[in-house]
Write a protein that holds these residues in place. Sequence first.
Motif, PDB file in Angstrom:
ATOM      1  N   GLU A  35      -1.248   9.969  -6.042  1.00  0.00           N
ATOM      2  CA  GLU A  35      -1.226  10.333  -7.471  1.00  0.00           C
ATOM      3  C   GLU A  35      -0.283   9.266  -7.798  1.00  0.00           C
ATOM      4  O   GLU A  35      -0.474   8.948  -9.568  1.00  0.00           O
ATOM      5  N   GLY A  36       0.574   8.283  -7.748  1.00  0.00           N
ATOM      6  CA  GLY A  36       1.730   7.898  -8.194  1.00  0.00           C
ATOM      7  C   GLY A  36       1.505   6.288  -8.513  1.00  0.00           C
ATOM      8  O   GLY A  36       1.438   6.005  -9.484  1.00  0.00           O
ATOM      9  N   TYR A  37       0.519   6.267  -7.796  1.00  0.00           N
ATOM     10  CA  TYR A  37      -0.804   4.741  -7.905  1.00  0.00           C
ATOM     11  C   TYR A  37      -1.574   5.277  -9.415  1.00  0.00           C
ATOM     12  O   TYR A  37      -1.561   4.140 -10.149  1.00  0.00           O
ATOM     13  N   PHE A  38      -2.247   6.165  -9.350  1.00  0.00           N
ATOM     14  CA  PHE A  38      -2.910   6.436 -10.272  1.00  0.00           C
ATOM     15  C   PHE A  38      -1.636   6.388 -12.046  1.00  0.00           C
ATOM     16  O   PHE A  38      -2.239   6.183 -12.470  1.00  0.00           O
ATOM     17  N   ASP A  45       2.560   0.588 -15.704  1.00  0.00           N
ATOM     18  CA  ASP A  45       4.337   0.635 -15.141  1.00  0.00           C
ATOM     19  C   ASP A  45       4.168  -0.102 -14.007  1.00  0.00           C
ATOM     20  O   ASP A  45       3.982   0.042 -12.837  1.00  0.00           O
ATOM     21  N   LEU A  46       4.361  -1.811 -14.238  1.00  0.00           N
ATOM     22  CA  LEU A  46       3.915  -2.417 -13.453  1.00  0.00           C
ATOM     23  C   LEU A  46       5.084  -2.682 -12.347  1.00  0.00           C
ATOM     24  O   LEU A  46       4.494  -2.881 -11.180  1.00  0.00           O
ATOM     25  N   ASN A  47       6.064  -2.555 -12.579  1.00  0.00           N
ATOM     26  CA  ASN A  47       7.375  -2.269 -10.847  1.00  0.00           C
ATOM     27  C   ASN A  47       7.029  -1.113 -10.271  1.00  0.00           C
ATOM     28  O   ASN A  47       6.334  -1.061  -9.387  1.00  0.00           O
ATOM     29  N   GLY A  48       6.513   0.079 -10.694  1.00  0.00           N
ATOM     30  CA  GLY A  48       6.104   1.507 -10.444  1.00  0.00           C
ATOM     31  C   GLY A  48       5.138   0.991  -9.366  1.00  0.00           C
ATOM     32  O   GLY A  48       4.999   1.457  -8.330  1.00  0.00           O
ATOM     33  N   PHE A  49       4.046   0.286  -9.424  1.00  0.00           N
ATOM     34  CA  PHE A  49       2.527  -0.040  -9.160  1.00  0.00           C
ATOM     35  C   PHE A  49       2.710  -0.843  -8.573  1.00  0.00           C
ATOM     36  O   PHE A  49       2.178  -0.622  -7.101  1.00  0.00           O
ATOM     37  N   PHE A  65      -5.141  -3.158 -11.897  1.00  0.00           N
ATOM     38  CA  PHE A  65      -4.211  -2.911 -12.965  1.00  0.00           C
ATOM     39  C   PHE A  65      -3.952  -3.948 -14.407  1.00  0.00           C
ATOM     40  O   PHE A  65      -4.346  -3.855 -15.321  1.00  0.00           O
ATOM     41  N   ASP A  66      -4.621  -5.043 -13.963  1.00  0.00           N
ATOM     42  CA  ASP A  66      -4.996  -6.119 -15.294  1.00  0.00           C
ATOM     43  C   ASP A  66      -6.559  -5.500 -15.548  1.00  0.00           C
ATOM     44  O   ASP A  66      -6.066  -5.888 -17.215  1.00  0.00           O
TER      45      ASP A  66
END
Length: 131
Positions: A35-38, A45-49, A65-66
């Motif tokens: 869930e956090g990934y999505f 949020d690139l850092n969190g991702f 992501f890109d």
Amino acid sequence: MKKFFRYILPGILILLILTSCSGGSSTDEAAVAVEGYFQALVDRDLNGFTNITCLAWEEQAHLEFDSFSAVSTKVEDLNCQVTNSEGDYAVVECQGIITANYGDEDQEFNLAGNHYQAFFEDGEWRMCGYH
């Protein structure tokens, strides 16, 4: 010194107790990682991702992501559950939709129907691909 024993030491002890009770490898946390990934994906949020992606999936995850970086996105009704697990590996299934707005057009990506893989890596559950 009295302040230390009266206020700070009990605070440290409580923090240690809470940390030791946190059961870090619970497979429920695998679903939370997916869930956090999505959520990090739609929040850009690139850092969190990056932190929630396993090393083996990192290159593919950055491509994903890109691909969403130039559009407005949102996630709706996201809910993930572990359906199978063995040791440091879990299979997670999700419900929900990511909507990407391409100017005049919305495109929906249904998260259901995929089997998301999560691995317990470096002391945390991380998203590690899907099929």
